[in-house]
Design a protein around this motif. Structure first.
Motif, PDB file in Angstrom:
ATOM      1  N   GLY A 174     -77.919  13.181 -17.133  1.00 31.71           N
ATOM      2  CA  GLY A 174     -76.934  14.245 -17.315  1.00 31.71           C
ATOM      3  C   GLY A 174     -76.760  15.082 -16.059  1.00 31.71           C
ATOM      4  O   GLY A 174     -75.649  15.152 -15.496  1.00 31.71           O
ATOM      5  N   PRO A 175     -77.829  15.746 -15.563  1.00 32.98           N
ATOM      6  CA  PRO A 175     -77.711  16.481 -14.302  1.00 32.98           C
ATOM      7  C   PRO A 175     -77.298  15.601 -13.130  1.00 32.98           C
ATOM      8  O   PRO A 175     -76.530  16.031 -12.268  1.00 32.98           O
ATOM      9  CB  PRO A 175     -79.130  17.035 -14.101  1.00 32.98           C
ATOM     10  N   LEU A 176     -77.802  14.366 -13.102  1.00 29.58           N
ATOM     11  CA  LEU A 176     -77.446  13.449 -12.018  1.00 29.58           C
ATOM     12  C   LEU A 176     -75.935  13.243 -11.947  1.00 29.58           C
ATOM     13  O   LEU A 176     -75.338  13.259 -10.861  1.00 29.58           O
ATOM     14  CB  LEU A 176     -78.144  12.103 -12.211  1.00 29.58           C
ATOM     15  N   ILE A 180     -73.148  13.785  -8.960  1.00 25.46           N
ATOM     16  CA  ILE A 180     -72.229  12.720  -8.562  1.00 25.46           C
ATOM     17  C   ILE A 180     -70.781  13.208  -8.653  1.00 25.46           C
ATOM     18  O   ILE A 180     -69.964  12.940  -7.766  1.00 25.46           O
ATOM     19  CB  ILE A 180     -72.443  11.473  -9.434  1.00 25.46           C
ATOM     20  N   LEU A 181     -70.466  13.937  -9.722  1.00 28.13           N
ATOM     21  CA  LEU A 181     -69.115  14.479  -9.873  1.00 28.13           C
ATOM     22  C   LEU A 181     -68.778  15.415  -8.719  1.00 28.13           C
ATOM     23  O   LEU A 181     -67.671  15.349  -8.150  1.00 28.13           O
ATOM     24  CB  LEU A 181     -68.990  15.224 -11.202  1.00 28.13           C
ATOM     25  N   ALA A 182     -69.728  16.282  -8.351  1.00 26.94           N
ATOM     26  CA  ALA A 182     -69.505  17.211  -7.242  1.00 26.94           C
ATOM     27  C   ALA A 182     -69.235  16.441  -5.947  1.00 26.94           C
ATOM     28  O   ALA A 182     -68.329  16.791  -5.179  1.00 26.94           O
ATOM     29  CB  ALA A 182     -70.708  18.123  -7.071  1.00 26.94           C
ATOM     30  N   PHE A 183     -70.015  15.389  -5.715  1.00 26.80           N
ATOM     31  CA  PHE A 183     -69.809  14.572  -4.524  1.00 26.80           C
ATOM     32  C   PHE A 183     -68.393  14.011  -4.474  1.00 26.80           C
ATOM     33  O   PHE A 183     -67.720  14.072  -3.436  1.00 26.80           O
ATOM     34  CB  PHE A 183     -70.824  13.422  -4.481  1.00 26.80           C
ATOM     35  N   PHE A 184     -67.909  13.472  -5.594  1.00 25.46           N
ATOM     36  CA  PHE A 184     -66.572  12.874  -5.603  1.00 25.46           C
ATOM     37  C   PHE A 184     -65.473  13.923  -5.475  1.00 25.46           C
ATOM     38  O   PHE A 184     -64.408  13.636  -4.913  1.00 25.46           O
ATOM     39  CB  PHE A 184     -66.380  12.030  -6.866  1.00 25.46           C
ATOM     40  N   ILE A 305     -76.637  22.347  -3.280  1.00 28.41           N
ATOM     41  CA  ILE A 305     -77.888  22.208  -4.039  1.00 28.41           C
ATOM     42  C   ILE A 305     -78.959  23.105  -3.429  1.00 28.41           C
ATOM     43  O   ILE A 305     -79.675  23.833  -4.137  1.00 28.41           O
ATOM     44  CB  ILE A 305     -78.350  20.730  -4.051  1.00 28.41           C
ATOM     45  N   LYS A 306     -79.056  23.097  -2.107  1.00 24.94           N
ATOM     46  CA  LYS A 306     -80.035  23.934  -1.409  1.00 24.94           C
ATOM     47  C   LYS A 306     -79.741  25.412  -1.627  1.00 24.94           C
ATOM     48  O   LYS A 306     -80.654  26.204  -1.894  1.00 24.94           O
ATOM     49  CB  LYS A 306     -80.043  23.609   0.077  1.00 24.94           C
ATOM     50  N   ARG A 307     -78.455  25.805  -1.535  1.00 27.73           N
ATOM     51  CA  ARG A 307     -78.101  27.209  -1.705  1.00 27.73           C
ATOM     52  C   ARG A 307     -78.460  27.732  -3.088  1.00 27.73           C
ATOM     53  O   ARG A 307     -78.985  28.839  -3.228  1.00 27.73           O
ATOM     54  CB  ARG A 307     -76.599  27.389  -1.456  1.00 27.73           C
ATOM     55  N   ILE A 308     -78.176  26.932  -4.101  1.00 27.96           N
ATOM     56  CA  ILE A 308     -78.457  27.381  -5.472  1.00 27.96           C
ATOM     57  C   ILE A 308     -79.952  27.457  -5.716  1.00 27.96           C
ATOM     58  O   ILE A 308     -80.437  28.394  -6.369  1.00 27.96           O
ATOM     59  CB  ILE A 308     -77.763  26.449  -6.485  1.00 27.96           C
ATOM     60  N   PHE A 309     -80.717  26.504  -5.177  1.00 30.76           N
ATOM     61  CA  PHE A 309     -82.173  26.585  -5.314  1.00 30.76           C
ATOM     62  C   PHE A 309     -82.718  27.802  -4.565  1.00 30.76           C
ATOM     63  O   PHE A 309     -83.651  28.465  -5.035  1.00 30.76           O
ATOM     64  CB  PHE A 309     -82.838  25.306  -4.800  1.00 30.76           C
ATOM     65  N   ASP A 310     -82.139  28.108  -3.399  1.00 29.35           N
ATOM     66  CA  ASP A 310     -82.551  29.303  -2.659  1.00 29.35           C
ATOM     67  C   ASP A 310     -82.283  30.562  -3.479  1.00 29.35           C
ATOM     68  O   ASP A 310     -83.102  31.490  -3.505  1.00 29.35           O
ATOM     69  CB  ASP A 310     -81.807  29.388  -1.323  1.00 29.35           C
ATOM     70  N   ALA A 351     -66.557  21.799  -8.114  1.00 28.06           N
ATOM     71  CA  ALA A 351     -67.705  21.069  -7.556  1.00 28.06           C
ATOM     72  C   ALA A 351     -68.952  21.946  -7.528  1.00 28.06           C
ATOM     73  O   ALA A 351     -70.049  21.492  -7.876  1.00 28.06           O
ATOM     74  CB  ALA A 351     -67.370  20.582  -6.146  1.00 28.06           C
ATOM     75  N   ILE A 352     -68.780  23.208  -7.130  1.00 32.64           N
ATOM     76  CA  ILE A 352     -69.922  24.136  -7.091  1.00 32.64           C
ATOM     77  C   ILE A 352     -70.463  24.374  -8.492  1.00 32.64           C
ATOM     78  O   ILE A 352     -71.681  24.390  -8.714  1.00 32.64           O
ATOM     79  CB  ILE A 352     -69.501  25.463  -6.431  1.00 32.64           C
ATOM     80  N   LEU A 353     -69.559  24.549  -9.461  1.00 33.46           N
ATOM     81  CA  LEU A 353     -69.987  24.748 -10.849  1.00 33.46           C
ATOM     82  C   LEU A 353     -70.727  23.520 -11.378  1.00 33.46           C
ATOM     83  O   LEU A 353     -71.709  23.653 -12.122  1.00 33.46           O
ATOM     84  CB  LEU A 353     -68.776  25.031 -11.740  1.00 33.46           C
ATOM     85  N   SER A 354     -70.268  22.330 -10.996  1.00 39.49           N
ATOM     86  CA  SER A 354     -70.912  21.103 -11.451  1.00 39.49           C
ATOM     87  C   SER A 354     -72.348  21.028 -10.938  1.00 39.49           C
ATOM     88  O   SER A 354     -73.271  20.667 -11.678  1.00 39.49           O
ATOM     89  CB  SER A 354     -70.113  19.886 -10.982  1.00 39.49           C
TER      90      SER A 354
END
Length: 419
Positions: A174-176, A180-184, A305-310, A351-354
């Motif tokens: 699910g998260p994966l 993938i959606l964000a990448f596309f 991904i890095k920004r949100i984890f930060d 994409a950011i929301l995804s």
């Protein structure tokens, strides 16, 4: 109305891809998927295809994939329960009626003595003459109760019967799929709109700003900030934002000459978070290249991904206040703001929301995908699964806490935007 449509399309798409990940990996593992649902609450649309019911529900705030063997999915026929049975040509039970009042001459009635609709697939009981009889149950048998039809799930089609790796992949998918959606989406932006050059070139200096007072000029090419080399505009802005009210030394290339300036970024506060600002503007330039678009899709996904984890790390350490978090109301408001800036801005926001949805679901909290993965980790370490009742209680408590958190952030959003 534009905001409502944009919110439903974006959030519905993110939820759809998240659940699609669970669905596809569950099917690949041989798990029976009873329902693929977008939204919660009463059904607006329902279509059954083979063993799966596909539904759209009235509240577009989530979704779920209901797999066989989860929660209260299994049906248990207790001794003394009166059931109606309909047999196929092989004398196997293909229909089981739990309604007590049924008028059909082709139905056999039994008072159940014992039954197993999961592993051994049989029903044993006393018929109308009081004789003890036993019937095998077809793997495709259907249970009818109060107008509802439920296909039985042999144990090998249930979630818990699958190897640990298959269960982990099914939940992680699910998260994966959100990543993938964000990448596309980023890839599509790169192909359609072009890839930002992201060069650290000043387009305009705001008068009476820290940059203006330090002598910065339009056309300056940033090369270094506080000893850190800079070759991207985003790198430059991130460093400045992290130094509100501090002395900052900036080196620029001005017509081939290196000029050094010192300035103090103004302190700007937004949603309880302070960041620096020096008063310069950037004019984005784009270039179209399929190869660079692919790279852009990957790097942007990794960067966010890095920004949100930060940001989550700052939340844990107290550098970022919980009051700054947004729920559905805040996301709805932000989606409306983004929609006003055009479809490309809206795509970037989606994409950011995804990515955010994927990461939030991976947090090791009960009731989330990350919480379930944590229980799988315990199972792998212990060599046996955690007791289902205990796990269910933990997830129940987790759901209650998540609901409380949702109420808190929603109340914060209401106060922030309407008062």
């Amino acid at each position: 109305m534009e905001t409502v449509i944009a919110f439903i399309i974006i959030f519905g798409s993110l939820v759809f891809f998240h659940e699609l990940g669970h669905f596809l990996f569950a099917k690949k593992a041989g798990i029976m998927v009873r329902e693929f649902a977008i939204g919660f609450g009463p059904k607006i649309l329902a279509i059954r295809k083979k063993e799966t019911l596909y539904t759209i529900r009235i509240l577009p705030l989530g979704g779920y994939v209901r797999m066989a063997g989860e929660d209260f999915d299994t049906v248990e026929l207790l001794p003394g329960y009166r059931v109606g049975l309909e047999l196929n040509d092989l004398d196997q039970v293909e229909k089981i009626y739990l309604n007590r009042e049924i008028s059909n001459p082709n139905i056999l009635f039994l008072e159940t003595e014992s039954a197993d609709l999961s592993k051994d697939l049989f029903i044993e009981g006393y018929d109308e003459e009081g004789e003890l009889v036993k019937y095998d149950v077809s793997r495709e048998a259907i249970i009818y109760e109060k107008g509802q039809e439920t296909l039985i799930a042999p144990y090998d089609r249930q979630f818990d019967s699958k190897p640990l790796v298959s269960r982990i992949l099914t939940i992680f998918a699910g998260p994966l799929f959100n990543f993938i959606l964000a990448f596309f989406i980023f890839l599509a932006l790169g192909l359609i709109n072009g890839v930002p050059k992201n060069e650290p070139i000043i387009d305009e200096v705001v008068s009476d700003s820290p940059a203006y007072e330090a002598g910065m000029e339009a056309g300056d090419y940033i090369t270094e900030v506080d000893g850190t080399p800079v070759d991207k505009w985003t790198e430059f802005t991130e460093i400045i934002q992290e130094k509100p009210g501090e002395n900052v030394q900036v080196k620029v290339n001005r017509a081939g000459e290196i000029v050094t300036m010192t300035m103090i970024p103004s302190v700007v506060e937004d949603s309880g978070h302070k960041f620096g600002q020096i008063g310069v503007k950037y004019k984005p330039e784009f270039e179209k290249s399929p190869i660079k678009a692919l790279k852009y899709g990957a790097t942007e996904t990794g960067t966010w991904i890095k920004r949100i984890f930060d940001l989550l790390g700052q939340l844990v350490t107290g550098k970022f206040s919980i009051d700054a978090l947004s729920g559905p109301v805040g996301i709805y408001k932000a989606t409306g703001d983004m929609a006003q800036h055009g479809v490309f801005t809206l795509m970037n926001w989606a994409a950011i929301l995804s990515i955010n949805l994927g990461i939030m679901n991976l947090l090791p909290l009960p009731a989330l995908d990350g919480g379930r993965l944590l229980f799988f980790l315990f199972e792998g370490l212990r060599g046996k699964p955690v007791d289902k009742q205990k796990e269910g209680m933990v997830h129940f408590v987790g759901i209650m806490l998540l609901m409380v958190l949702m109420l808190v952030v929603t109340w914060n959003d209401i106060q922030r935007f309407f008062f």
